[in-house]
Every structure is written in structure tokens, then in C-alpha cells.
Design a protein around this motif. Structure first.
Motif, PDB file in Angstrom:
ATOM      1  N   ARG A  19       0.834  -1.206   0.000  1.00 55.45           N
ATOM      2  CA  ARG A  19       0.000   0.000   0.000  1.00 55.45           C
ATOM      3  C   ARG A  19       0.868   1.256   0.000  1.00 55.45           C
ATOM      4  N   LEU A  20       1.927   1.234   0.788  1.00 56.70           N
ATOM      5  CA  LEU A  20       2.818   2.388   0.854  1.00 56.70           C
ATOM      6  C   LEU A  20       3.606   2.561  -0.442  1.00 56.70           C
ATOM      7  N   GLU A  21       4.044   1.448  -1.019  1.00 58.46           N
ATOM      8  CA  GLU A  21       4.807   1.536  -2.265  1.00 58.46           C
ATOM      9  C   GLU A  21       3.948   2.059  -3.409  1.00 58.46           C
ATOM     10  N   LYS A  22       2.676   1.715  -3.401  1.00 61.66           N
ATOM     11  CA  LYS A  22       1.769   2.252  -4.419  1.00 61.66           C
ATOM     12  C   LYS A  22       1.618   3.760  -4.268  1.00 61.66           C
ATOM     13  N   GLY A  23       1.836   4.235  -3.048  1.00 60.50           N
ATOM     14  CA  GLY A  23       1.765   5.674  -2.797  1.00 60.50           C
ATOM     15  C   GLY A  23       3.063   6.391  -3.090  1.00 60.50           C
ATOM     16  N   GLY A  24       4.047   5.654  -3.622  1.00 63.72           N
ATOM     17  CA  GLY A  24       5.297   6.284  -4.029  1.00 63.72           C
ATOM     18  C   GLY A  24       6.436   6.160  -3.038  1.00 63.72           C
ATOM     19  N   ILE A  25       6.244   5.391  -1.960  1.00 68.13           N
ATOM     20  CA  ILE A  25       7.298   5.234  -0.961  1.00 68.13           C
ATOM     21  C   ILE A  25       8.402   4.331  -1.517  1.00 68.13           C
ATOM     22  N   LYS A  26       9.649   4.754  -1.338  1.00 66.23           N
ATOM     23  CA  LYS A  26      10.799   4.003  -1.819  1.00 66.23           C
ATOM     24  C   LYS A  26      11.596   3.422  -0.650  1.00 66.23           C
ATOM     25  N   GLY A  27      12.581   2.599  -0.999  1.00 68.50           N
ATOM     26  CA  GLY A  27      13.396   1.956   0.024  1.00 68.50           C
ATOM     27  C   GLY A  27      14.065   2.931   0.969  1.00 68.50           C
ATOM     28  N   GLU A  28      14.572   4.035   0.441  1.00 72.58           N
ATOM     29  CA  GLU A  28      15.262   5.010   1.280  1.00 72.58           C
ATOM     30  C   GLU A  28      14.313   5.664   2.278  1.00 72.58           C
ATOM     31  N   ASP A  29      13.028   5.717   1.922  1.00 73.51           N
ATOM     32  CA  ASP A  29      12.038   6.277   2.851  1.00 73.51           C
ATOM     33  C   ASP A  29      11.891   5.384   4.088  1.00 73.51           C
ATOM     34  N   PHE A  30      11.960   4.056   3.888  1.00 72.50           N
ATOM     35  CA  PHE A  30      11.891   3.132   5.017  1.00 72.50           C
ATOM     36  C   PHE A  30      13.138   3.263   5.900  1.00 72.50           C
ATOM     37  N   VAL A  31      14.292   3.485   5.264  1.00 71.88           N
ATOM     38  CA  VAL A  31      15.528   3.692   6.027  1.00 71.88           C
ATOM     39  C   VAL A  31      15.385   4.917   6.928  1.00 71.88           C
ATOM     40  N   GLN A  32      14.861   5.994   6.363  1.00 75.02           N
ATOM     41  CA  GLN A  32      14.661   7.216   7.141  1.00 75.02           C
ATOM     42  C   GLN A  32      13.631   7.003   8.245  1.00 75.02           C
ATOM     43  N   PHE A  33      12.616   6.186   7.953  1.00 80.35           N
ATOM     44  CA  PHE A  33      11.579   5.895   8.947  1.00 80.35           C
ATOM     45  C   PHE A  33      12.196   5.251  10.190  1.00 80.35           C
ATOM     46  N   TRP A  34      12.989   4.191   9.987  1.00 82.49           N
ATOM     47  CA  TRP A  34      13.558   3.492  11.137  1.00 82.49           C
ATOM     48  C   TRP A  34      14.600   4.337  11.849  1.00 82.49           C
ATOM     49  N   ARG A  35      15.309   5.168  11.088  1.00 80.41           N
ATOM     50  CA  ARG A  35      16.251   6.085  11.723  1.00 80.41           C
ATOM     51  C   ARG A  35      15.505   7.026  12.667  1.00 80.41           C
ATOM     52  N   SER A  36      14.354   7.499  12.223  1.00 84.93           N
ATOM     53  CA  SER A  36      13.553   8.402  13.055  1.00 84.93           C
ATOM     54  C   SER A  36      12.990   7.687  14.278  1.00 84.93           C
ATOM     55  N   ILE A  37      12.591   6.422  14.105  1.00 80.91           N
ATOM     56  CA  ILE A  37      12.095   5.645  15.246  1.00 80.91           C
ATOM     57  C   ILE A  37      13.188   5.508  16.302  1.00 80.91           C
ATOM     58  N   LEU A  38      14.405   5.206  15.864  1.00 82.66           N
ATOM     59  CA  LEU A  38      15.511   5.070  16.812  1.00 82.66           C
ATOM     60  C   LEU A  38      15.821   6.403  17.488  1.00 82.66           C
ATOM     61  N   PHE A  39      15.709   7.486  16.743  1.00 82.58           N
ATOM     62  CA  PHE A  39      15.978   8.811  17.301  1.00 82.58           C
ATOM     63  C   PHE A  39      14.838   9.307  18.193  1.00 82.58           C
ATOM     64  N   SER A  40      13.706   8.604  18.194  1.00 84.94           N
ATOM     65  CA  SER A  40      12.561   9.060  18.995  1.00 84.94           C
ATOM     66  C   SER A  40      12.863   9.040  20.488  1.00 84.94           C
ATOM     67  N   GLY A  41      13.844   8.229  20.888  1.00 83.80           N
ATOM     68  CA  GLY A  41      14.222   8.170  22.295  1.00 83.80           C
ATOM     69  C   GLY A  41      13.549   7.065  23.083  1.00 83.80           C
ATOM     70  N   TYR A  42      12.684   6.286  22.436  1.00 87.39           N
ATOM     71  CA  TYR A  42      11.967   5.240  23.163  1.00 87.39           C
ATOM     72  C   TYR A  42      12.631   3.869  23.040  1.00 87.39           C
ATOM     73  N   ILE A  43      13.407   3.655  21.991  1.00 90.61           N
ATOM     74  CA  ILE A  43      14.130   2.396  21.824  1.00 90.61           C
ATOM     75  C   ILE A  43      15.436   2.470  22.613  1.00 90.61           C
ATOM     76  N   THR A  44      15.699   1.454  23.414  1.00 93.92           N
ATOM     77  CA  THR A  44      16.924   1.432  24.221  1.00 93.92           C
ATOM     78  C   THR A  44      17.909   0.355  23.769  1.00 93.92           C
ATOM     79  N   ASP A  45      17.389  -0.718  23.162  1.00 95.49           N
ATOM     80  CA  ASP A  45      18.222  -1.860  22.771  1.00 95.49           C
ATOM     81  C   ASP A  45      17.953  -2.213  21.311  1.00 95.49           C
ATOM     82  N   ILE A  46      19.009  -2.569  20.590  1.00 92.11           N
ATOM     83  CA  ILE A  46      18.849  -3.020  19.211  1.00 92.11           C
ATOM     84  C   ILE A  46      19.551  -4.365  19.054  1.00 92.11           C
TER      85      ILE A  46
END
Length: 289
Positions: A233-260
């Protein structure tokens, strides 16, 4: 201390059956009499299993004796068992759960307890609980948190909506459930080509399930959020691989994840390498599997 696996030299003296009785978003806690073991502390209903008694029968008996509650229809469902070590003895602790449509009338056994209350996890974790009850509460609701995270992104149509939903769920876990740690599983998803995405998501999901059996905090993985249907669904909306990379980077920067948790072959994934770099930069606890 409580353990998910049998600790060294575990000498079990007895077994205990307990129950999370839930209704309207709260669960039942009993306030022990001052003259009882761990007196003046709060805990869920339960007690020792008698010789020749099944854990299910013991639980029903204890609930009936402590609060006068007899379940009609659905009975409590087994949830998990913990190995408990106190300074003077070891015992096996079985946890059950039942969801009631409404809060029942209770008849408190005054010889055992002096009060009861219904509490949210947030409220319960701020009470003076019996030893290790806080860890059991977090363990019980950690599994519920997986569903919370998964449901948060179901209706999302854009990555921004997914991000807002997931960060909201993570904030809820940290602030309302008081989890000191929240983990994330990183690894190969798209690097093997589109035909392998489903297989790789399943692999990460299985790894996450195994990790949750070892740790007492929520651990999310990409398939907890991104089903194949959502990705399409997201890819049909024009989302590319690099967008997912940025998404997870932002999740990690959110401050709620402590362990990877870096899974095998993570170095072959551009996204996982970026997540590793981000984790190093912001000081997350990194586990190499």
C-alpha cells in the motif's frame, strides 16, 4: 528474582498459581494483611498449589477462597510460568489471565487481605507490590504490547501516519507501563530482492519471538509494523526503500528504543547498516546475534 529459564541449582519447594483478573482496562489487586507474609503489600489473587492438585484447580480454589469469585462460562487461561528465587527458598509461579465483561461483586476474605482495588498497569506499578510482582506485570503486558504496536499501524496510509502511530504506542509503553527498556530487531528485509521480503519478515518475526522469551521488556521487529499488505500500500503511494531507512532512523531517534538486536547478515542490508550506525551514534545497547 524471577527467571524465565531454570536458574542454576534451583530447589523448588512448592508451586503457586495466580491470576490477572481484568475488566474495563484494569486488573484486580489484593492488599495483604499486615500479619501475613509480605504484609501490607499488593498482589494479584493466587496461592500455593496443594499436593495432588492441578494448577488450574488450585487457581479456582484460591480465587474462590480469597475473593468469593466463581467464574461462570469462560475460565482463566494459562499465560506463563516463572522460576522464582527468594533468599530462603525457590518456587514455581504459574500465571493465568481472564478478561471479564464487567467488574464482579467480590467477597474479600478478611483473614487474608484487608482491601482490594482495580488498577491500570501504570497505577499498579506505583503501589507497594509483593516481591517481583512488578516484573510479572511488565511481563504480562509486554505480550499485550506486541498487539498494541501491530494495531497502531493498521489504518495508516502514509509513512508519517505509521510513524505517529508507532511513536504514540512506544510512548504509551514507556510512560504508562514504565518499561525501562524497549528493543528493536534489525536485519535483512529487502536486500535479497522482492521475492524474499515475506520470508525475511517471517525470519525477523521468529527471532523477535525468541528474544521475547528471554527478556522482560517489549521487543518490536519490522513485521510487527509492516505487513506485506501495508508495504504494498505504501509503495503504491510512491514510498521508496530510502524512505523506510529514514523511517527506522527516526524511530531510533525518537528516544523510546533502548536496545537493538542485530541479526545474522545485517551487514548485507543498507537499512540495517544505517540502523547500526544510528544506534552507535545515540548510544543504544547493541546486541549481536
Amino acid at each position: 528474582m524471577i527467571y524465565k529459564k531454570v536458574p542454576h541449582n534451583f530447589q523448588q519447594r512448592f508451586e503457586v498459581a495466580s491470576c490477572f483478573v481484568e475488566a474495563n482496562g484494569e486488573f484486580l489487586l489484593l492488599h495483604r494483611r499486615d500479619d501475613k507474609s509480605q504484609g501490607d503489600k499488593w498482589g494479584v489473587p493466587g496461592g500455593k498449589i496443594e499436593e495432588g492438585e492441578s494448577r488450574e484447580a488450585a487457581l479456582l480454589r484460591e480465587v474462590r477462597e480469597e475473593i468469593g469469585l466463581i467464574f461462570s462460562g469462560e475460565e482463566p487461561q494459562y499465560f506463563d510460568s516463572m522460576y522464582v528465587r527468594y533468599p530462603d527458598y525457590d518456587f514455581l509461579y504459574h500465571m493465568f489471565h481472564i478478561q471479564l465483561e464487567r467488574k464482579p461483586e467480590l467477597i474479600l476474605n478478611a483473614s487474608e487481605h484487608k482491601d482490594f482495588r482495580w488498577a491500570t498497569p501504570y497505577e499498579a506499578l506505583r503501589l507497594d507490590l509483593v516481591q517481583d510482582e512488578d516484573a510479572c506485570i511488565r511481563l504480562f503486558y509486554a505480550k499485550a504490547s506486541e498487539l498494541l504496536i501491530a494495531q497502531s499501524s493498521l489504518r495508516a496510509r502514509t509513512l508519517d501516519e505509521v510513524y505517529a502511530a508507532i511513536v504514540g504506542a512506544l510512548r504509551h509503553l514507556r510512560e504508562d507501563f514504565s518499561y525501562p527498556s524497549i528493543g528493536y530487531v534489525s536485519g535483512v528485509v529487502t536486500s535479497d530482492g522482492p521475492d524474499k521480503i515475506g520470508e525475511n519478515l517471517k525470519r525477523l518475526q521468529n527471532i523477535a519471538v525468541g528474544l521475547r522469551e528471554e527478556h522482560f521488556f517489549p521487543i518490536l521487529s519490522p513485521p510487527d509494523i509492516f505487513s506485506l499488505a501495508l508495504i504494498e500500500r505504501l509503495e503504491k503511494g510512491g514510498i521508496k526503500g530510502e524512505d523506510f531507512v529514514q523511517f527506522w532512523r527516526s524511530i531510533l531517534f525518537s528516544g523510546y528504543i533502548t536496545d537493538i538486536f542485530m541479526t545474522p547478515r545485517w551487514q548485507e542490508s543498507h537499512g540495517a547498516c544505517d540502523e547500526h550506525k544510528t544506534a552507535m551514534r545515540i548510544g543504544l545497547q547493541i546486541h549481536y546475534l
